[in-house]
Design an enzyme around this catalytic site. Structure first.
Site, PDB file in Angstrom:
ATOM      1  N   ASP A  26     -24.521 -13.461   3.430  1.00 20.06           N
ATOM      2  CA  ASP A  26     -24.229 -12.734   2.189  1.00 20.06           C
ATOM      3  C   ASP A  26     -25.451 -12.926   1.301  1.00 20.06           C
ATOM      4  O   ASP A  26     -25.433 -13.639   0.309  1.00 20.06           O
ATOM      5  CB  ASP A  26     -22.970 -13.366   1.585  1.00 20.06           C
ATOM      6  CG  ASP A  26     -22.547 -12.720   0.278  1.00 20.06           C
ATOM      7  OD1 ASP A  26     -23.241 -11.801  -0.195  1.00 20.06           O
ATOM      8  OD2 ASP A  26     -21.525 -13.159  -0.271  1.00 20.06           O
TER       9      ASP A  26
ATOM     10  N   PRO B 288     -36.151 -14.870  -2.431  1.00 24.95           N
ATOM     11  CA  PRO B 288     -35.506 -16.008  -1.761  1.00 24.95           C
ATOM     12  C   PRO B 288     -34.779 -15.636  -0.474  1.00 24.95           C
ATOM     13  O   PRO B 288     -34.589 -16.477   0.397  1.00 24.95           O
ATOM     14  CB  PRO B 288     -34.496 -16.519  -2.798  1.00 24.95           C
ATOM     15  CG  PRO B 288     -34.805 -15.847  -4.073  1.00 24.95           C
ATOM     16  CD  PRO B 288     -35.716 -14.705  -3.812  1.00 24.95           C
TER      17      PRO B 288
ATOM     18  N   GLY C 278     -30.794 -21.770   3.704  1.00 18.89           N
ATOM     19  CA  GLY C 278     -29.960 -21.403   4.848  1.00 18.89           C
ATOM     20  C   GLY C 278     -30.733 -21.358   6.156  1.00 18.89           C
ATOM     21  O   GLY C 278     -30.222 -21.711   7.224  1.00 18.89           O
TER      22      GLY C 278
END
EC number: 2.5.1.16
Lengths: 284, 284
Positions: free
Chosen positions: B155, B162, B138
């Site tokens: 979220d 991670p 992301g």
């Protein structure tokens, strides 16, 4: 070695705290009292193995059971407190100069004695001159009272064991009678999350609903109680907890709190839909 | 035999769930995934041993991370979701007819695969035609975007492992750039109660504060997360979560929810004093 205190939140869920040492244990006439010390929570005490208060977060429960009704009606003068042997509810009440008299009825004198010894910062106001302590059954005490109090706080254990009578229709009816026309009744009200707690909450609520014209439920985050989602019942003859809140008036009192504030006063009555659904027809 | 899953909420506090059986376990390129089944919570899954969602209460987290921003700006059309491999956030977003496009960026494809298999009622909308799933980091994905989204929902897991990059200043700066002038960023924001979680919360908050003119924090009761007192961050370029809420407009949409409602929308921003104190200077 490692020493762990474990509370069964349900048959299938456990909450455990690593304990440094057990400071005290006894079986009284009414229940078993234990005082334990832990790195995470400081000292804490249990009744019949169930968590009552911890030094880390007792302020949450005591803020919410006291300041919500006190801010709703700033003219509260005479208060009856049932249970509350640790003294935390009394400590918060004595911060109001307007309070003239506090009758406290605790069934088990040993709870008070032990809390005076191990939790001086909680029990510190039990000797305030406005406080009268009665070591009696709250259920019987309240039967003898009529039109006497502005506020009754039921700071009880769960609805089984010594606290059982404090969740009955007879008791709520007598509380109604013991309150004057401005009267407010606040009680600890279990949790909506686990089935057994939710059932206790609904049963208690069904019993109070007939007596008072205004019945509400509010919530707080109390991480050391099962699920951490804890409820309080608010039953009232005249004062509405939100419409009658004068936030400025309370803030002008200058009472410093670690949990309660007047925005949260309004916010804590906004319940999740699943809780509203459980209470459907049981609030008004 | 008895089989218990235990999460260490701190070094000295444990939360344990009696497990009927372990349905799945694997070590992916990024993390360990376990799916377990319990009487109390139904199926639940953990990443590196930490609770992610349970069938019993996933609705709370997903309601609160989605409906709060969606009710704040009813014109949200383009959404970026980072993490959210279980699909619950997507499921709630797809209930809005007004949403035109949802880009979902999940680093670990195995989380999505496993949740599709074991949590069909959570992952059920991952195939909605508006949803584009990218199995990427992301942090890198958002670098390439500019002025594109009305809403970004982070979220994520906790700020280590991670999820670590999703709590950095660089990431929040790139989110700001990826949002258009109406943009809102919502993220899971840890808890104020235990020291380590509170530190993570403050550190995350310090990194987002510079970029957005409106920064708020809101809370929910999520009993299966440490302490049950969970926070969400709300960062916004234009929309204020309370002043701009049009409760009637949202209620007219007819979206049925088990936790969220528009009274609670306002109430959830009313934080306890000790949490406000931690965030002092970090909200605006």
């Amino acid at each position: 070695m490692e020493l762990w205190y474990t509370e069964q939140h349900t048959e299938n869920v456990q909450f455990s705290i690593k304990v440094e040492k057990q400071l005290h244990t006894e079986q009284t006439e009414f229940q078993r009292i234990d005082i334990l010390e832990a790195k995470e929570f400081g000292k804490f005490f249990t009744l019949d193995g169930l968590m009552m208060i911890t030094e880390k977060d007792e302020f949450i429960y005591h803020d919410m059971i006291v300041h919500v009704p006190m801010a709703t009606n700033p003219n509260i003068k005479k208060v009856l407190v049932i249970g509350a042997g640790d003294g935390g509810t009394i400590r918060e009440l004595t911060r109001y100069k307007t309070v003239e008299k506090i009758d406290m009825v605790e069934i088990d004198k040993r709870v008070v004695d032990v809390c005076r010894e191990y939790f001086p910062q909680v029990s510190c106001k039990l000797d305030d001159e406005r406080v009268n302590i009665f070591f009696e059954d709250g259920l019987k005490f309240v039967r003898t009272k009529e039109n006497e109090y502005d506020l009754i706080i039921v700071d009880s254990t769960d609805p089984f064991g010594p606290g059982e009578g404090l969740f009955t229709k007879e008791f709520y009816g007598n509380c109604y009678k013991a309150l004057n026309e401005n009267g407010i009744l606040v009680n600890q009200h279990e949790s909506p999350y686990y089935d057994n707690d939710a059932l206790a909450m609904k049963e208690a609520h069904e019993k109070v609903i007939g007596f008072f014209p205004i019945i509400k439920v509010y919530q707080a985050h109390i991480p050391t109680y099962p699920s951490g989602h804890w409820l309080f019942g608010f039953a009232s003859k005249k004062y509405h907890p939100i419409k009658d809140l004068d936030a400025n008036a309370w803030n002008e009192l200058g009472i410093e709190t670690k949990y309660y504030n007047t925005d949260l006063h309004v916010g804590c009555f906004a319940l999740p839909n699943y809780v509203k659904h459980m209470l459907k027809g049981l609030t008004k």
